[in-house]
Enzyme design. Sequence first.
Site, mmCIF file in Angstrom:
data_model
loop_
_atom_site.group_PDB
_atom_site.id
_atom_site.type_symbol
_atom_site.label_atom_id
_atom_site.label_comp_id
_atom_site.label_asym_id
_atom_site.label_seq_id
_atom_site.Cartn_x
_atom_site.Cartn_y
_atom_site.Cartn_z
ATOM 1 N N GLY A 107 0.848 -1.084 -0.068
ATOM 2 C CA GLY A 107 -0.004 -0.155 0.172
ATOM 3 C C GLY A 107 0.930 1.364 0.029
ATOM 4 O O GLY A 107 0.805 1.855 -1.087
ATOM 5 N N ILE A 108 1.480 1.413 0.947
ATOM 6 C CA ILE A 108 2.720 2.736 1.166
ATOM 7 C C ILE A 108 3.289 2.614 0.227
ATOM 8 O O ILE A 108 3.945 3.597 -0.583
ATOM 9 C CB ILE A 108 3.131 2.822 2.514
ATOM 10 N N THR A 133 3.327 -7.238 9.688
ATOM 11 C CA THR A 133 2.924 -7.470 11.195
ATOM 12 C C THR A 133 2.429 -8.965 11.476
ATOM 13 O O THR A 133 2.063 -9.632 10.667
ATOM 14 C CB THR A 133 1.649 -6.643 11.479
ATOM 15 N N GLY A 171 -0.204 -5.393 21.820
ATOM 16 C CA GLY A 171 -0.265 -6.318 20.772
ATOM 17 C C GLY A 171 0.650 -6.465 19.708
ATOM 18 O O GLY A 171 1.031 -7.047 18.738
ATOM 19 N N TYR A 218 6.788 -5.948 16.418
ATOM 20 C CA TYR A 218 6.702 -4.694 15.649
ATOM 21 C C TYR A 218 7.354 -3.421 16.189
ATOM 22 O O TYR A 218 7.950 -2.690 15.292
ATOM 23 C CB TYR A 218 5.349 -4.686 15.200
ATOM 24 N N PRO A 273 5.073 6.480 9.627
ATOM 25 C CA PRO A 273 3.569 6.718 9.462
ATOM 26 C C PRO A 273 2.773 6.460 10.729
ATOM 27 O O PRO A 273 3.125 5.339 11.552
ATOM 28 C CB PRO A 273 3.485 5.823 8.098
ATOM 29 N N GLY A 274 1.614 6.884 10.880
ATOM 30 C CA GLY A 274 0.673 6.666 11.579
ATOM 31 C C GLY A 274 -0.123 5.494 11.143
ATOM 32 O O GLY A 274 0.155 4.962 10.208
ATOM 33 N N TYR A 275 -1.652 5.436 11.327
ATOM 34 C CA TYR A 275 -2.462 4.385 10.731
ATOM 35 C C TYR A 275 -2.964 4.944 9.226
ATOM 36 O O TYR A 275 -3.505 6.150 9.256
ATOM 37 C CB TYR A 275 -3.630 4.219 11.655
HETATM 38 N N1 CAA Z 1 -4.744 -0.680 25.440
HETATM 39 C C1 CAA Z 1 -5.058 -1.345 26.551
HETATM 40 N N2 CAA Z 1 -5.900 -2.502 26.432
HETATM 41 C C2 CAA Z 1 -6.492 -3.031 25.515
HETATM 42 C C3 CAA Z 1 -5.772 -2.347 24.124
HETATM 43 C C4 CAA Z 1 -5.065 -1.222 24.062
HETATM 44 N N3 CAA Z 1 -4.434 -0.556 23.132
HETATM 45 N N4 CAA Z 1 -6.195 -3.206 23.069
HETATM 46 C C5 CAA Z 1 -6.831 -4.137 23.489
HETATM 47 N N5 CAA Z 1 -6.892 -3.954 24.852
HETATM 48 C C6 CAA Z 1 -7.466 -4.975 25.963
HETATM 49 C C7 CAA Z 1 -8.844 -5.458 25.577
HETATM 50 O O1 CAA Z 1 -9.640 -4.201 26.071
HETATM 51 C C8 CAA Z 1 -9.602 -6.433 26.034
HETATM 52 O O2 CAA Z 1 -9.652 -6.306 27.376
HETATM 53 P P1 CAA Z 1 -10.506 -6.989 28.336
HETATM 54 O O3 CAA Z 1 -10.363 -8.624 27.773
HETATM 55 O O4 CAA Z 1 -10.602 -6.853 29.654
HETATM 56 O O5 CAA Z 1 -12.066 -6.803 27.546
HETATM 57 C C9 CAA Z 1 -8.100 -7.207 25.891
HETATM 58 O O6 CAA Z 1 -7.131 -6.501 25.839
HETATM 59 C C10 CAA Z 1 -8.073 -8.274 24.703
HETATM 60 O O7 CAA Z 1 -8.240 -7.496 23.464
HETATM 61 P P2 CAA Z 1 -8.801 -8.076 22.262
HETATM 62 O O8 CAA Z 1 -10.291 -8.870 22.449
HETATM 63 O O9 CAA Z 1 -8.688 -7.280 21.099
HETATM 64 O O10 CAA Z 1 -7.877 -9.348 22.010
HETATM 65 P P3 CAA Z 1 -7.384 -10.334 21.079
HETATM 66 O O11 CAA Z 1 -6.538 -11.378 21.746
HETATM 67 O O12 CAA Z 1 -8.406 -10.857 20.159
HETATM 68 O O13 CAA Z 1 -6.252 -9.417 20.089
HETATM 69 C C11 CAA Z 1 -4.724 -7.924 19.531
HETATM 70 C C12 CAA Z 1 -5.345 -8.655 20.527
HETATM 71 C C13 CAA Z 1 -4.170 -8.626 18.490
HETATM 72 C C14 CAA Z 1 -3.557 -7.170 20.039
HETATM 73 C C15 CAA Z 1 -5.904 -7.015 18.958
HETATM 74 O O14 CAA Z 1 -6.312 -6.261 20.099
HETATM 75 C C16 CAA Z 1 -5.513 -6.144 17.815
HETATM 76 O O15 CAA Z 1 -5.199 -6.486 16.681
HETATM 77 N N6 CAA Z 1 -4.950 -4.777 18.058
HETATM 78 C C17 CAA Z 1 -4.502 -3.768 17.266
HETATM 79 C C18 CAA Z 1 -3.140 -3.631 17.217
HETATM 80 C C19 CAA Z 1 -2.544 -2.755 16.207
HETATM 81 O O16 CAA Z 1 -2.789 -1.339 16.368
HETATM 82 N N7 CAA Z 1 -2.010 -2.988 15.151
HETATM 83 C C20 CAA Z 1 -1.573 -2.282 14.262
HETATM 84 C C21 CAA Z 1 -1.618 -2.890 12.944
HETATM 85 S S1 CAA Z 1 -1.176 -1.732 11.582
HETATM 86 C C22 CAA Z 1 0.257 -1.290 11.707
HETATM 87 O O17 CAA Z 1 1.055 -1.806 12.362
HETATM 88 C C23 CAA Z 1 0.866 -0.026 10.647
HETATM 89 C C24 CAA Z 1 1.498 0.780 11.397
HETATM 90 O O18 CAA Z 1 2.402 0.889 11.550
HETATM 91 C C25 CAA Z 1 0.633 1.927 12.383
#
Ligand code: CAA
Length: 246
Positions: free
Chosen positions: A14-15, A91, A148, A152, A182-184
């Site tokens: 993409g980027i 990722t 998570g 990365y 980059p951000g999102y």
């Molecule tokens: N801060 C605090 N708590 C968080 C949180 C956060 N940012 N994100 C999730 N949680 C908590 C949830 O609230 C949940 O808590 P409860 O069980 O008490 O409700 C717990 O963690 C579990 O969350 P999930 O149900 O989402 O858990 P999962 O195991 O299904 O998935 C994960 C975990 C894979 C990390 C998922 O939350 C996820 O995909 N998160 C996004 C991660 C992200 O931002 N990735 C960026 C990808 S894009 C990229 O990387 C490009 C770039 O450069 C920006």
Amino acid sequence: MGQKVALVTGGTGGIGTAICKELADMDYKVASNYRNEEKAQAWKKKRADEGYEFILVEGDVCDYEACGRMVAEIEEQAGPVDVLINNAGITRDTTFHKMDPSQWTDVINTDLSSVYNVTRHVIEGMRERRFGRVVNIASINGQRGQYGQANYAAAKAGMHGFSMALAQESAKHGITVNTVSPGYIATDMVMAVPERVREKIVAQIPMGRLGYPEDVAHVVGFLVSDKACFITGANLSVNGGHYMGW
Ligand code: CAA
């Protein structure tokens, strides 16, 4: 003087696609690597339909020797690489207590070791010619960490450490080395984040939207241009205000 040559790793993403187009619009000869032949050829055809001609060479950025062959092939087809954009990245998101060794090493190898593997093969030529631009595409999540993404965030923070060190070694040789964070951005990588999680993330972005790949590509274009000749070892954030650091 002939056209300068730019290598964009992960150019078919993409980027990466937006960066390839930006540099082509700036009159660079642009090359990228690929791992999947079929996907790469479909990408090349799509770009040709848009009026862009890119050089595509097979090469796994995780493999040092393969990177050497890839750079040699690009240099044979196009000439010496003056501009390198280390953009390839993946990722494997999961919380750390569940992260298995392959999720750690795949991300470290693809996102960080790749920077060594490719840059090592172009840096000597840049030093000899006394010109070069290296831009490493890191991430907001290397700057601030992300739930998570221990793998990365570590890799992306490491990219900027690399940029600062190589910038110091390269400054007297006419080479600048910078990071763009980059951000999102609205790419497949971000769209793979579950929707309910993504919505919460977008709500935290002051500009209220995901970025466009072009938002990043324009900054890369600036950094490789002569206008940015006094910028080295810097990190430029492109994140809609999502993380403000200095
Ligand atoms: N801060 C605090 N708590 C968080 C949180 C956060 N940012 N994100 C999730 N949680 C908590 C949830 O609230 C949940 O808590 P409860 O069980 O008490 O409700 C717990 O963690 C579990 O969350 P999930 O149900 O989402 O858990 P999962 O195991 O299904 O998935 C994960 C975990 C894979 C990390 C998922 O939350 C996820 O995909 N998160 C996004 C991660 C992200 O931002 N990735 C960026 C990808 S894009 C990229 O990387 C490009 C770039 O450069 C920006």
